[in-house]
Every structure is written in structure tokens, then in C-alpha cells.
Scaffold this motif. Structure first.
Motif, PDB file in Angstrom:
ATOM      1  N   ALA A  39     124.907  -0.215  -0.962  1.00 40.06           N
ATOM      2  CA  ALA A  39     123.873  -1.183  -0.577  1.00 40.06           C
ATOM      3  C   ALA A  39     122.593  -0.947  -1.366  1.00 40.06           C
ATOM      4  O   ALA A  39     121.915  -1.896  -1.777  1.00 40.06           O
ATOM      5  N   ARG A  40     122.262   0.316  -1.588  1.00 39.03           N
ATOM      6  CA  ARG A  40     121.075   0.623  -2.395  1.00 39.03           C
ATOM      7  C   ARG A  40     121.252   0.096  -3.817  1.00 39.03           C
ATOM      8  O   ARG A  40     120.331  -0.509  -4.389  1.00 39.03           O
ATOM      9  N   LEU A  41     122.421   0.310  -4.401  1.00 34.70           N
ATOM     10  CA  LEU A  41     122.674  -0.179  -5.750  1.00 34.70           C
ATOM     11  C   LEU A  41     122.592  -1.699  -5.807  1.00 34.70           C
ATOM     12  O   LEU A  41     122.049  -2.274  -6.762  1.00 34.70           O
ATOM     13  N   ASP A  42     123.117  -2.346  -4.773  1.00 32.67           N
ATOM     14  CA  ASP A  42     123.035  -3.800  -4.710  1.00 32.67           C
ATOM     15  C   ASP A  42     121.577  -4.252  -4.671  1.00 32.67           C
ATOM     16  O   ASP A  42     121.202  -5.256  -5.298  1.00 32.67           O
ATOM     17  N   GLY A  43     120.756  -3.498  -3.965  1.00 35.14           N
ATOM     18  CA  GLY A  43     119.331  -3.816  -3.900  1.00 35.14           C
ATOM     19  C   GLY A  43     118.643  -3.696  -5.247  1.00 35.14           C
ATOM     20  O   GLY A  43     117.653  -4.389  -5.515  1.00 35.14           O
ATOM     21  N   PHE A  44     119.165  -2.819  -6.101  1.00 40.00           N
ATOM     22  CA  PHE A  44     118.633  -2.690  -7.455  1.00 40.00           C
ATOM     23  C   PHE A  44     119.173  -3.774  -8.390  1.00 40.00           C
ATOM     24  O   PHE A  44     118.753  -3.866  -9.546  1.00 40.00           O
ATOM     25  N   GLY A  45     120.124  -4.561  -7.901  1.00 37.60           N
ATOM     26  CA  GLY A  45     120.720  -5.596  -8.729  1.00 37.60           C
ATOM     27  C   GLY A  45     121.944  -5.141  -9.512  1.00 37.60           C
ATOM     28  O   GLY A  45     122.474  -5.897 -10.344  1.00 37.60           O
TER      29      GLY A  45
END
Length: 399
Positions: free
Chosen positions: A120-126
Motif C-alpha cells: 500500500a505504501r508503494l502504491d501511494g508512491f505511484g
């Protein structure tokens, strides 16, 4: 059509995801390509028995566990040491606890909640994670992949390879990348099993002990020693105690087991010297030494016929030769030694032969025992390579 990204990370294990996190945090568009149907399969498997994140101990003790690689790993692991790993996990919402031996685990004793938060954190970074994307090498300067939708080509200004070692192929670490880098003249040390059990051809006498732990023992092989436990299995010996010394065993050192490490020779001799009357030799040993069934069975297995001389018997108990047929096959090992040689890389873990391509994780030539050291180094090399790749991109932008 060829897609273009700032950076591509090949391999979605702990090292690859940590590299992607650093690149995403730096503001770069990141694609993570994973050959398996889901990310971090070996990470999840490790978490089934309680995810040992790191070992909470002084840095000097921690780094010493990396043996010959300790010198070049020192700055890398200092950036992502035991405290940094714990801070990172807590930052992803994981409550942690430290066991009596210093091993650190998520309180839930599972890897999946931590992995979900991480993705989820990586997704938040795009960052994008694409699964079932198997890297097949380079076509010129472009990365080629086999995917469910056919062949794909990706152009990236920076690449981080985090392709794992050569154990547990079903989870993704199959060493299939070796010929791809070999064609580019990258120096690679042959893979060898690490943290592997021992193969022992037991006599029928040992069958009742299969599955039983050997507690209260010490092991010695060359310069390596361990006070960890071992488990008697149908195929041999396994467990943390064995894994800690298997690197020396692999290199041909004799393995010895001390069945009573808390007693010195003089005390063992004193106990053995007690009158036994009509008690059998076996029962006398059991009573005066309190070896227990498992240790007594191993003594008989590796030491019989037991010497009648008390001094000789005491020496045998303190240094019992372990007769074995070598380590379990490499694909059954927890990890591997070997991989991309340190001399093939610059200080940022970039391949000298392929500028802009970095390596991280178990595909590098280092090894360590279980107990949190493996995951710590994977996370640390991933962070280091990710930050170095981000710096490379920033530098390229100013040229």
C-alpha cells in the motif's frame, strides 16, 4: 510498443520492494516486475513460522555474523541495522516484540499484514507491481519480459535487480538470472547451499527419535560454533544450531557435538566414576549424566561401541563426531552462498559492466545464519541500491 519508466525493479522480494520504496520516496516512477503470481512469496513462507525480522544486538555482534562479507556490508547494514529495521516495520503499523534471544518478530507472528501495508505504501508512491512478468534479459538497452500478455519491452533509466539466490525455486529463487548476467561478463561466484540441514543415514535404532529436538548441545565445525538446537529428522539433522555451522561443514570441516556443554571434563569424569553396581552401562549413563533419550540415542549412534574407559568416554561426550553425508540439496536450503561478486559492483552496488543497473539481496555473494540476519541484509542492500539508483537518476538529470 516499449514502455518507459524512470526505474524498473526486477524481483518483488524484500530487497526489491525496499529498493522500490526508496526510489518511490525520491519521486521517481517505478515499475516492479515479479515472475511469480504474487509478491514476496519467500517472505510470506518465512512468516508462517513467525517472521524473524532482525536480531536486536550490538552492531559489532550483528555484522560479525556475515563472515567474509562483513567488511563491505558494514556501511550498508549500518544504514539499515536492527534498530532501523524495527523503525521501518513500526512505520508500517506493525507492533513488534523481542524474544529472549534478541530475535524480533511482528506481534501477530505473520508476514502478510506487514506485506499488505508495504505494498500500500508503494502504491501511494505511484509504484506499479506487475506479477507473472519474467525477465529474459536485455534487447540492446531495453529490458525484455515474458508476460501473460506476450513479450513486453521496458526502457528504464535505472534498473535494480533483486532476483534472489538459488534455493526454494518454487518460491522464485531459481538462479535463472545467472546466464543473463554471465553473457554481460558479470563475475558470479557459484551458488552453494547455506542454512541447510545435514543428511545422515541413520540406523534403525534412531527411528523412535525422529522429530525429537536435541536440546542443551553445542556444535563446532572449524572456526564456527553454535549453542542452538538441532532436530533429529528422518533424513538427518536440521535446525538453527546446524544452520549456524553449515558453512564450515560445506567447506569440509569436521563437525563435532558437545552433548554436555555446561559441564567440563572433570565433572563428567566425576559423575561417570560413581559406582554403578548392577546397573547397566546405558542406565548408568542416563542416571548420572541426565542426557535424555535424544542425546543418549545420538551418543550411541555416533559413538558405539562406547569406550569403557571413563576418560575416553568423557572426551567422546564433549566432542562427539557427527557422521553425515553432507548438506541437503541446494533447493532445500533456506538460503545460498555465492552470487554476484563484490568486485563486479561499485560502492553503490551498481554493476561495473552495466552502468545504471544495480543489484541487491540474496543474488549478491554473501551469506549469514538464520535468526534475522538474512532478512536484515536483504532489506539493507535493497535500501542501499535503491538510494544509489535514485542518486544515479538525479545525477543523470543534471548532465
Amino acid at each position: 510498443m516499449t514502455e518507459t519508466w524512470d526505474a524498473v525493479v526486477v524481483g518483488a522480494g524484500p530487497a526489491g520492494l525496499m529498493a522500490a520504496e526508496e526510489l518511490g520516496r525520491a519521486g521517481y516512477r517505478v515499475l516492479v516486475a515479479e515472475a511469480k503470481p504474487s509478491a514476496a512469496r519467500k517472505f510470506l513462507m518465512a512468516g508462517k513460522s513467525g517472521l524473524n525480522l532482525t536480531k536486536d544486538e550490538p552492531f559489532e555482534q550483528l555484522i560479525a555474523r556475515y563472515g567474509e562479507a562483513a567488511d563491505w556490508l558494514t556501511p550498508i547494514i549500518r544504514l539499515c541495522d536492527a534498530q532501523a529495521v524495527q523503525d521501518w516495520a513500526r512505520g508500517l503499523g506493525s507492533e513488534l516484540f523481542t524474544g529472549s534471544t534478541g530475535r524480533v518478530f511482528p506481534a501477530v507472528m505473520k508476514a502478510s499484514p506487514l506485506l499488505r501495508a508495504w505494498l500500500a505504501r508503494l502504491d501511494g508512491f505511484g509504484a506499479q507491481v506487475r506479477t507473472r512478468w519474467r525477465w529474459t534479459g536485455w534487447e540492446g538497452s531495453v529490458l525484455a519480459f515474458e508476460t501473460p500478455d506476450g513479450a513486453k519491452r521496458i526502457e528504464a533509466r535505472a534498473v535494480v535487480l533483486a532476483l534472489g539466490g538459488a534455493s526454494w525455486a518454487r518460491l522464485g529463487s531459481d538462479g535463472g538470472w545467472v546466464p543473463l548476467l554471465g553473457r554481460e561478463a558479470v563475475e558470479i561466484a557459484p551458488f552453494k547451499p547455506a542454512n541447510a540441514g545435514l543428511l545422515v543415514a541413520w540406523s534403525g535404532f534412531m527411528a523412535p527419535q525422529f522429530g525429537q529436538p536435541l536440546k542443551g548441545i553445542a556444535l563446532q565445525a572449524g572456526p564456527l560454533s553454535s549453542r542452538g538446537e538441532a532436530v533429529i529428522s528422518e533424513r538427518g539433522l536440521e535446525g538453527g544450531g546446524i544452520y549456524s555451522v553449515c558453512a564450515a561443514v560445506r567447506e569440509g570441516e569436521t563437525l563435532q557435538m558437545d552433548l554436555l556443554p555446561d559441564l567440563d571434563m572433570a565433572e563428567i569424569v566425576r559423575r561417570l566414576s560413581r559406582p554403578r553396581g548392577k546397573t547397566s552401562h546405558t542406565n548408568h549413563l542416563r542416571k548420572v549424566l541426565k542426557l535424555g533419550a535424544a542425546r543418549a540415542a545420538v551418543l550411541q549412534e555416533f559413538g558405539r561401541p562406547l569406550p569403557q574407559d571413563i576418560q575416553a568416554l568423557a572426551r567422546l561426550i564433549k566432542a562427539l563426531p557427527v557422521n553425515h553425508s553432507g548438506l541437503r540439496p541446494m533447493d532445500e536450503a533456506i538460503s545460498t552462498a555465492g552470487g554476484v561478486c563484490r568486485d563486479a559492483l561499485d560502492e553503490g552496488l551498481m554493476l561495473e559492466q552495466i552502468p545504471g543497473t544495480f543489484c541487491a539481496g540474496e543474488m549478491l555473494d554473501w551469506e549469514a545464519p538464520t535468526g534475522g540476519y538474512l532478512l536484515t541484509a536483504c532489506l539493507a542492500t535493497g535500501r542501499w541500491a535503491g538510494q544509489a539508483a535514485a542518486a544515479y537518476l538525479a545525477s543523470a538529470a543534471t548532465r
